[in-house]
Design a protein around this motif. Structure first.
Motif, PDB file in Angstrom:
ATOM      1  N   LEU A  45      38.385  60.815  29.138  1.00 10.56           N
ATOM      2  CA  LEU A  45      38.937  61.664  30.186  1.00 10.56           C
ATOM      3  C   LEU A  45      39.699  62.861  29.616  1.00 10.56           C
ATOM      4  O   LEU A  45      39.812  63.892  30.283  1.00 10.56           O
ATOM      5  CB  LEU A  45      39.850  60.851  31.108  1.00 10.56           C
ATOM      6  N   GLU A  46      40.187  62.729  28.407  1.00 11.84           N
ATOM      7  CA  GLU A  46      40.898  63.849  27.775  1.00 11.84           C
ATOM      8  C   GLU A  46      39.942  64.981  27.402  1.00 11.84           C
ATOM      9  O   GLU A  46      40.361  66.115  27.196  1.00 11.84           O
ATOM     10  CB  GLU A  46      41.632  63.344  26.523  1.00 11.84           C
ATOM     11  N   GLN A  47      38.634  64.655  27.347  1.00 12.32           N
ATOM     12  CA  GLN A  47      37.659  65.633  26.864  1.00 12.32           C
ATOM     13  C   GLN A  47      36.766  66.200  27.962  1.00 12.32           C
ATOM     14  O   GLN A  47      35.869  66.998  27.691  1.00 12.32           O
ATOM     15  CB  GLN A  47      36.784  64.977  25.779  1.00 12.32           C
ATOM     16  N   VAL A  48      36.984  65.786  29.209  1.00  9.03           N
ATOM     17  CA  VAL A  48      36.134  66.258  30.298  1.00  9.03           C
ATOM     18  C   VAL A  48      37.016  66.648  31.486  1.00  9.03           C
ATOM     19  O   VAL A  48      38.058  66.050  31.730  1.00  9.03           O
ATOM     20  CB  VAL A  48      35.097  65.176  30.707  1.00  9.03           C
ATOM     21  N   SER A  49      36.613  67.706  32.184  1.00  4.75           N
ATOM     22  CA  SER A  49      37.313  68.117  33.403  1.00  4.75           C
ATOM     23  C   SER A  49      36.600  67.462  34.583  1.00  4.75           C
ATOM     24  O   SER A  49      35.389  67.587  34.728  1.00  4.75           O
ATOM     25  CB  SER A  49      37.267  69.644  33.534  1.00  4.75           C
ATOM     26  N   THR A  50      37.364  66.757  35.420  1.00  4.62           N
ATOM     27  CA  THR A  50      36.765  66.014  36.535  1.00  4.62           C
ATOM     28  C   THR A  50      37.304  66.514  37.862  1.00  4.62           C
ATOM     29  O   THR A  50      38.509  66.652  38.044  1.00  4.62           O
ATOM     30  CB  THR A  50      37.077  64.501  36.408  1.00  4.62           C
ATOM     31  N   SER A  51      36.383  66.785  38.777  1.00  2.00           N
ATOM     32  CA  SER A  51      36.757  67.140  40.142  1.00  2.00           C
ATOM     33  C   SER A  51      36.413  65.955  41.040  1.00  2.00           C
ATOM     34  O   SER A  51      35.329  65.395  40.942  1.00  2.00           O
ATOM     35  CB  SER A  51      35.971  68.380  40.588  1.00  2.00           C
ATOM     36  N   MET A  52      37.365  65.572  41.899  1.00 12.77           N
ATOM     37  CA  MET A  52      37.119  64.446  42.791  1.00 12.77           C
ATOM     38  C   MET A  52      37.219  64.902  44.244  1.00 12.77           C
ATOM     39  O   MET A  52      38.261  65.393  44.677  1.00 12.77           O
ATOM     40  CB  MET A  52      38.116  63.316  42.513  1.00 12.77           C
ATOM     41  N   THR A  53      36.114  64.765  44.966  1.00 12.61           N
ATOM     42  CA  THR A  53      36.074  65.177  46.364  1.00 12.61           C
ATOM     43  C   THR A  53      36.564  64.026  47.225  1.00 12.61           C
ATOM     44  O   THR A  53      35.784  63.188  47.680  1.00 12.61           O
ATOM     45  CB  THR A  53      34.649  65.616  46.753  1.00 12.61           C
ATOM     46  N   ILE A  54      37.868  63.976  47.414  1.00 17.22           N
ATOM     47  CA  ILE A  54      38.508  62.878  48.126  1.00 17.22           C
ATOM     48  C   ILE A  54      39.779  63.419  48.767  1.00 17.22           C
ATOM     49  O   ILE A  54      40.467  64.240  48.163  1.00 17.22           O
ATOM     50  CB  ILE A  54      38.791  61.686  47.172  1.00 17.22           C
ATOM     51  N   ASN A  55      40.071  62.962  49.972  1.00 14.87           N
ATOM     52  CA  ASN A  55      41.170  63.565  50.725  1.00 14.87           C
ATOM     53  C   ASN A  55      42.188  62.543  51.213  1.00 14.87           C
ATOM     54  O   ASN A  55      43.249  62.407  50.629  1.00 14.87           O
ATOM     55  CB  ASN A  55      40.593  64.386  51.883  1.00 14.87           C
ATOM     56  N   ALA A  56      41.880  61.784  52.267  1.00 13.87           N
ATOM     57  CA  ALA A  56      42.849  60.850  52.827  1.00 13.87           C
ATOM     58  C   ALA A  56      43.321  59.829  51.796  1.00 13.87           C
ATOM     59  O   ALA A  56      44.485  59.457  51.754  1.00 13.87           O
ATOM     60  CB  ALA A  56      42.257  60.139  54.043  1.00 13.87           C
ATOM     61  N   THR A  57      42.407  59.376  50.930  1.00  8.51           N
ATOM     62  CA  THR A  57      42.771  58.417  49.882  1.00  8.51           C
ATOM     63  C   THR A  57      42.862  59.095  48.512  1.00  8.51           C
ATOM     64  O   THR A  57      42.807  58.427  47.479  1.00  8.51           O
ATOM     65  CB  THR A  57      41.746  57.257  49.812  1.00  8.51           C
ATOM     66  N   GLY A  58      43.038  60.408  48.517  1.00 15.72           N
ATOM     67  CA  GLY A  58      43.092  61.151  47.259  1.00 15.72           C
ATOM     68  C   GLY A  58      44.184  60.661  46.326  1.00 15.72           C
ATOM     69  O   GLY A  58      43.991  60.594  45.108  1.00 15.72           O
ATOM     70  N   PHE A  59      45.327  60.282  46.893  1.00 13.58           N
ATOM     71  CA  PHE A  59      46.443  59.823  46.061  1.00 13.58           C
ATOM     72  C   PHE A  59      46.092  58.516  45.340  1.00 13.58           C
ATOM     73  O   PHE A  59      46.516  58.283  44.207  1.00 13.58           O
ATOM     74  CB  PHE A  59      47.707  59.661  46.908  1.00 13.58           C
ATOM     75  N   ILE A  60      45.262  57.666  45.968  1.00 18.62           N
ATOM     76  CA  ILE A  60      44.863  56.408  45.336  1.00 18.62           C
ATOM     77  C   ILE A  60      43.855  56.676  44.220  1.00 18.62           C
ATOM     78  O   ILE A  60      43.957  56.113  43.126  1.00 18.62           O
ATOM     79  CB  ILE A  60      44.275  55.422  46.370  1.00 18.62           C
ATOM     80  N   LEU A  61      42.882  57.559  44.476  1.00 20.47           N
ATOM     81  CA  LEU A  61      41.887  57.876  43.441  1.00 20.47           C
ATOM     82  C   LEU A  61      42.533  58.572  42.258  1.00 20.47           C
ATOM     83  O   LEU A  61      42.172  58.319  41.100  1.00 20.47           O
ATOM     84  CB  LEU A  61      40.757  58.725  44.026  1.00 20.47           C
ATOM     85  N   LEU A  62      43.514  59.444  42.525  1.00 23.17           N
ATOM     86  CA  LEU A  62      44.242  60.086  41.424  1.00 23.17           C
ATOM     87  C   LEU A  62      45.002  59.031  40.620  1.00 23.17           C
ATOM     88  O   LEU A  62      45.002  59.065  39.385  1.00 23.17           O
ATOM     89  CB  LEU A  62      45.208  61.141  41.966  1.00 23.17           C
ATOM     90  N   ALA A  63      45.624  58.072  41.313  1.00 26.23           N
ATOM     91  CA  ALA A  63      46.332  56.991  40.621  1.00 26.23           C
ATOM     92  C   ALA A  63      45.376  56.176  39.746  1.00 26.23           C
ATOM     93  O   ALA A  63      45.710  55.814  38.613  1.00 26.23           O
ATOM     94  CB  ALA A  63      47.022  56.084  41.643  1.00 26.23           C
ATOM     95  N   LEU A  64      44.187  55.889  40.263  1.00 23.88           N
ATOM     96  CA  LEU A  64      43.178  55.154  39.485  1.00 23.88           C
ATOM     97  C   LEU A  64      42.756  55.943  38.241  1.00 23.88           C
ATOM     98  O   LEU A  64      42.598  55.385  37.152  1.00 23.88           O
ATOM     99  CB  LEU A  64      41.952  54.866  40.363  1.00 23.88           C
TER     100      LEU A  64
END
Length: 520
Positions: free
Chosen positions: A125-144
């Protein structure tokens, strides 16, 4: 013979000829990289660094999506973009009754940290830029994502990427919300605050016009509604006492690219100019906090199921619009996406379209190549003028949240969508292969199918997880989230602790349903 009148879908009349005397046709005097950034946010734009080529992907299980990510990375993708299935988007685990028939269909199913580990297997993950298309549960996916980065031993200060996290457009155009607007805004500002200290290179929101456009808005409405939503997020963060010059640098945008090449270029140029002025008026003094940085995706709503190979031409025009308009990253749609999720071949052709524009077209060789065109400068000014009119109407209602609660944005989008469809049905607007230049017999295009057995597999994984984890600890973590929500503490540390102890996405979302309620 009277001159024929031609209008864009935004209702802007296109003149037969543009000259130096045309309204708004005078070129901008500022250079690229200077306020108000009409000509681009960097002095050298793509001469210094090409846009990030992302391909939006996610389907079935984490294991299957991981294979597609490795394939895309091997083909030259510069950043990953994750699509999540509907249950994940609205906070239900795969074994929930409401998830039936939807697990893994429009994106990948993510229920716990175990799934996140499989999704990014052998990807640092330190070597790749990741975009996550997530909204209502965005805070949970970011935590994961953060929990996985910590497990990999990554330096959180180096982690880069974007979380969409734009709930206002869900109420206006898309519908994957859970909690009421004010509670949702609180979660978003918690993310702003936490990331500014712990994840400084992460784009904490991607304020999205894409879905507003997909729902049927015009180009003018797309930027007016999106920038108004952006203004609402900034005001919410300011009310929380956050520094606009800090969090303002981590705001990003997400726009659509449609087929009218010149209106789309004008839209991107106008949006940059408008956002710079908005942020300055809101108190930003740091140049980087006034820059509108945006990702573009080609227009899903423009793709046709009839003669689907024609979509390659549409995506090429849209790619050029994004590049000539100065995008920072780009996803190109597969030609078969009006029929199914993209096949591997369609995804590869979509990526090759970006690469051909980057390395063969000459479009990236100079900054703002269409600047100085009387037509483009005039169209930029007219798009901006019409967008400001809408922004001022929203401001008069008390801002985006009030305008959405009153149904204003929804009604405006529905009206535009109806008008667009009426013009297609009357033949006033030509869609090649749909209402003109049709063929009697279509050649079938092989689609990409998702196995319904995925829900059973995910449910079995969840059962095994719940049997082996420390359930007393998970219950404590969920109680802590509930307490933090009630006491107005920042939720992010508590949610990260919960996912690290293998609480599931649905359990965390349900805990907050008890506190915040659900929006109906």
């Amino acid at each position: 013979m009277p001159d024929k009148k031609i209008h864009t879908d935004s209702g802007i009349e296109i003149q037969t000829l543009y000259t130096a005397e045309s309204p708004g046709a005078q070129p901008q005097t500022e250079r690229p990289g200077q306020f108000p950034y009409t000509r681009g946010i960097q002095p050298d734009m793509y001469r210094g660094k090409l846009w990030t080529m992302r391909q939006y992907a996610g389907f079935s299980t984490a294991e299957e999506s991981n294979k597609r990510y490795h394939y895309l990375l091997s083909q030259g993708v510069m950043g990953l973009s994750v699509a999540f299935d509907l249950p994940t988007q609205i906070g239900y685990d795969s074994d929930h009754a409401l998830a039936e028939g939807e697990v893994g269909k429009v994106g990948v199913a993510i229920d716990s940290l175990e799934d996140m580990e499989l999704l990014f297997k052998d990807i640092r993950l330190e070597q790749v830029s990741t975009s996550m298309t997530i909204n209502a549960t965005g805070f949970i996916l970011l935590a994961l994502y953060v929990a996985l980065a910590k497990k990999q031993g990554a330096d959180l200060k180096k982690i880069t990427g974007t979380i969409q996290n734009d709930i206002l457009k869900e109420y206006a155009a898309r519908g994957t919300y859970i909690y009421p607007p004010k509670s949702s805004m609180r979660i978003i500002t918690d993310i702003f605050e936490w990331c500014s200290k712990e994840l400084p290179k992460w784009n904490t929101i991607s304020i999205s016009g894409y879905h507003i456009r997909e729902a049927g808005s015009t180009a003018v409405q797309e930027i007016a509604f999106t920038l108004s939503n952006g203004k609402a997020y900034v005001q919410a963060a300011l009310e929380k006492g956050l520094d606009i010059n800090v969090f303002g640098k981590r705001l990003s945008f997400f726009f659509n690219a449609h087929n009218n090449l010149f209106e789309e270029v004008a839209k991107f140029r106008a949006a940059r100019r408008m956002w710079a002025k908005m942020m300055k008026d809101l108190g930003a003094t740091d140049e980087k906090a006034m820059m509108l940085r945006f990702h573009t995706q080609t227009g899903g709503a423009t793709l046709t199921a009839q003669q689907p190979l024609n979509n390659i031409s549409r995506v090429t025009i849209q790619t050029l619009a994004a590049v000539l308009g100065g995008t920072q990253s780009l996803h190109t749609n597969g030609y078969d996406e009006a029929l199914s999720l993209p096949t591997e071949e369609a995804a590869r052709i979509a990526l090759r379209t970006q690469q051909i524009v980057a390395f063969e077209s000459g479009a990236p060789d100079t900054v703002d190549p269409l600047a100085g065109s009387y037509f483009v400068e005039s169209l930029t000014s007219e798009v901006e003028e019409k967008a400001w009119e809408l922004v001022h109407r929203i401001d008069a209602m008390g801002g985006s949240v009030s305008a959405i609660e009153a149904g204003f944005m929804q009604d405006e989008i529905a009206r535009s969508a109806y008008e667009y469809q009426r013009n297609i049905e009357s033949g006033e607007k030509i869609i090649v292969g749909v209402n003109k230049f049709t063929i009697d017999k279509e050649t079938p295009v092989p689609g990409f199918k998702i196995d319904d057995h995925i829900r059973v597999m995910q449910s079995e994984k969840l059962a095994a997880l719940r049997a082996k984890r420390n359930n007393a600890k998970t219950e404590e973590c969920l109680r802590n989230i509930s307490l933090a929500a009630g006491e107005h503490k920042n939720l992010m540390p508590f949610v990260i602790d919960a996912v690290e102890n293998y609480c599931t996405l649905g359990e965390i979302a349900d805990e907050l349903r008890k506190v915040f309620g659900e929006y109906r």
